[in-house]
Design an enzyme around this catalytic site. Structure first.
Site, short mmCIF file in Angstrom:
data_model
loop_
_atom_site.label_atom_id
_atom_site.label_comp_id
_atom_site.label_asym_id
_atom_site.label_seq_id
_atom_site.Cartn_x
_atom_site.Cartn_y
_atom_site.Cartn_z
N HIS A 107 9.56 -17.84 -3.86
CA HIS A 107 10.91 -17.91 -4.42
C HIS A 107 11.78 -18.90 -3.66
O HIS A 107 12.72 -19.46 -4.21
CB HIS A 107 11.54 -16.52 -4.48
N ASN A 137 15.58 -12.10 -8.02
CA ASN A 137 15.61 -11.72 -6.59
C ASN A 137 16.36 -10.44 -6.27
O ASN A 137 15.99 -9.69 -5.36
CB ASN A 137 16.25 -12.86 -5.78
N HIS A 237 -0.69 -11.38 -7.25
CA HIS A 237 -0.36 -10.11 -7.91
C HIS A 237 -1.47 -9.07 -7.73
O HIS A 237 -1.57 -8.12 -8.49
CB HIS A 237 -0.05 -10.35 -9.40
C1 HEM Z 1 3.12 -17.04 -12.30
C2 HEM Z 1 4.36 -16.66 -12.42
C3 HEM Z 1 4.90 -15.44 -11.77
C4 HEM Z 1 5.67 -14.49 -12.35
C5 HEM Z 1 6.15 -14.50 -13.77
C6 HEM Z 1 5.93 -13.48 -11.37
C7 HEM Z 1 6.72 -12.36 -11.57
C8 HEM Z 1 6.80 -11.28 -10.70
C9 HEM Z 1 7.53 -10.07 -10.95
C10 HEM Z 1 8.37 -9.79 -12.19
C11 HEM Z 1 7.33 -9.24 -9.91
C12 HEM Z 1 7.89 -7.82 -9.74
C13 HEM Z 1 9.33 -7.86 -9.27
C14 HEM Z 1 10.04 -6.54 -9.33
O1 HEM Z 1 9.55 -5.61 -9.95
O2 HEM Z 1 11.12 -6.44 -8.74
C15 HEM Z 1 6.47 -9.92 -8.99
C16 HEM Z 1 6.00 -9.39 -7.82
C17 HEM Z 1 5.27 -10.12 -6.89
N1 HEM Z 1 4.92 -11.44 -6.99
FE1 HEM Z 1 5.07 -12.61 -8.60
N2 HEM Z 1 5.32 -13.82 -10.20
C18 HEM Z 1 4.68 -15.02 -10.40
C19 HEM Z 1 3.99 -15.74 -9.46
C20 HEM Z 1 3.84 -15.36 -8.16
C21 HEM Z 1 3.37 -16.21 -7.09
C22 HEM Z 1 3.04 -17.68 -7.24
C23 HEM Z 1 3.34 -15.45 -5.96
C24 HEM Z 1 2.96 -15.84 -4.57
C25 HEM Z 1 2.09 -16.77 -4.26
C26 HEM Z 1 3.77 -14.12 -6.33
C27 HEM Z 1 3.80 -13.04 -5.51
C28 HEM Z 1 4.25 -11.79 -5.85
C29 HEM Z 1 4.13 -10.63 -4.98
C30 HEM Z 1 3.41 -10.59 -3.65
C31 HEM Z 1 4.79 -9.58 -5.63
C32 HEM Z 1 5.01 -8.16 -5.09
C33 HEM Z 1 6.23 -8.22 -4.18
C34 HEM Z 1 6.55 -6.93 -3.46
O3 HEM Z 1 5.83 -5.96 -3.57
O4 HEM Z 1 7.58 -6.94 -2.76
N3 HEM Z 1 4.10 -14.11 -7.66
N4 HEM Z 1 6.18 -11.16 -9.49
#
Ligand code: HEM
Length: 360
Positions: A107, A137, A237
């Site tokens: 982010h 965020n 994810h």
């Molecule tokens: C491809 C497009 C992506 C979308 C649409 C996306 C969207 C999201 C969303 C909606 C969440 C949950 C947020 C919440 O419920 O508050 C999430 C969680 C997460 N995303 Fe993505 N994401 C993407 C790509 C990525 C990338 C590139 C990374 C890192 C390299 C990443 C790492 C994570 C991680 C580790 C979580 C869990 C965070 C936590 O538990 O605190 N995501 N993402």
């Protein structure tokens, strides 16, 4: 009525991301669930934008703070070790923080480049609606305190030397190493400076959970990352959690047993958090790709990776975990090169003293 309409147009304009919006057509960037409207209005994702060149990361150096010269302003050989220590401690207490740190890096880099703008609460423009307040965020990002703790410890030994942007990048590297049981070891150069501005509206450059393949590809190509990198990074994810509001509309489309389990966990509450990977929720591994194949993933943006265009790459990652690990390492390193500021004040950048606010 006219006022209501005007308010709606303003809201739509705010939510419409440049990555998915061209000319007069208003499209949604994937943080809102409006699939029908999106399909009607946007037809794919609008006119494709010109892809950005791959990030060069010019000026970044491996072991930047180890540079052994008494004249070097960036000499702080203990810096990376301090970050590693802070991340190890935080992840030992809660592995979810490791997931948070990896996401924080993503982010940060996708908005104004990797310049720690995601950490700011006080900016040069004195605006209060910083990136932290943006829809992707707010009430979602975590791990800020780990960065602040590492920064404070580093400032105590090398004041004004190590940027918050580099700390975010090193922390993501270290969290990936620990959560992958030391299988993923990212070569992460340093030398980034910290930005002085941060705006909530700019977080619309981040792809959202309701994005389709074209929108995903568009937002990654806009940052110089290709489809292989996008798919490799989506493997993140396989750790951390997500709120039900981002996937409860998809229950009918998911594997029925998986959907039933999630429904029970969400229990009608949009703000409940569930594990993203039902198999190995705390390990950064290739399980995500098996979950995509099995239709056991949460978001539209995950599920669309099983489309004809991307399924080959997904299957390769599922079947050749080591190859995916190398792709993930490469893609994370390249993400760390997006629009970096490496010549300090010539780019209106600085080394912050405290990561949440600009120096003055
Ligand atoms: C491809 C497009 C992506 C979308 C649409 C996306 C969207 C999201 C969303 C909606 C969440 C949950 C947020 C919440 O419920 O508050 C999430 C969680 C997460 N995303 Fe993505 N994401 C993407 C790509 C990525 C990338 C590139 C990374 C890192 C390299 C990443 C790492 C994570 C991680 C580790 C979580 C869990 C965070 C936590 O538990 O605190 N995501 N993402």
């Amino acid at each position: 009525m006219a006022t209501k309409l005007a308010a709606l147009v303003v809201l739509v304009a705010f939510l419409a991301g440049p990555a998915a919006c061209e000319g007069v057509t208003i499209c949604f960037n994937g943080w809102l669930r409006l699939p029908l409207l999106n399909t009607l209005l946007c037809r794919g994702s609008g006119i494709p934008r010109k892809p950005a060149p791959p990030p060069s990361g010019l000026g970044l150096v491996y072991g930047y703070y180890n540079y052994n010269s008494s004249t070097s302003r960036s000499y702080c050989p203990g810096a990376e070790g301090i970050v590693r220590g802070a991340v190890e401690k935080a992840v030992a207490a809660n592995r979810g923080i490791g997931a948070g740190l990896i996401r924080l890096f993503f982010h940060d880099c996708f908005v104004r480049g990797c310049d720690a703008s995601v950490l700011l609460t006080t900016t040069n423009s004195k605006n209060s609606d910083t990136e932290r307040e943006g829809p992707p965020n707010k009430n979602s990002l975590r791990g800020f305190e780990v960065i602040e703790e590492a920064k404070a410890a580093i400032e105590a030994v090398c004041p004004n030397t190590v940027s918050c942007a580099d700390i975010v990048a090193f922390a993501a590297r270290d969290a990936s190493y620990i959560l992958s049981d030391r299988r993923i070891n990212i070569a992460m150069p340093g030398g980034r400076y910290d930005g002085r501005e941060s705006f909530a509206t700019e977080t619309d450059q981040l792809p959202g959970p309701f994005s389709n393949t074209a929108q995903l590809q568009e937002s990654f190509t806009a940052k110089g990352l290709n489809s292989e990198a996008m798919i490799a990074l989506s493997g993140a994810h396989t750790i951390g959690s997500a709120r039900c509001m981002f996937f409860s509309s998809r229950f009918p489309e998911m594997d029925p047993a998986f959907a039933a389990k999630l429904k029970g966990q969400c229990n009608g509450n949009d703000n409940t958090n569930v594990d993203q990977d039902y198999m190995t929720p705390d390990v950064l591994d290739k399980q995500y790709y098996q979950n995509v194949i099995d239709n056991k993933v949460l978001f539209t943006s995950d599920a669309v990776l099983s489309s004809t265009e991307t399924i080959k790459e997904v299957k390769e990652n599922a079947n050749m975990p080591e190859a995916w690990e190398r792709k993930f390492e490469r893609a994370m390193e390249n993400m760390g090169k997006i629009e970096v500021k490496t010549i300090g004040n010539q780019q209106g950048a600085e080394i912050r003293k405290v990561c949440s606010r600009v120096n003055n």
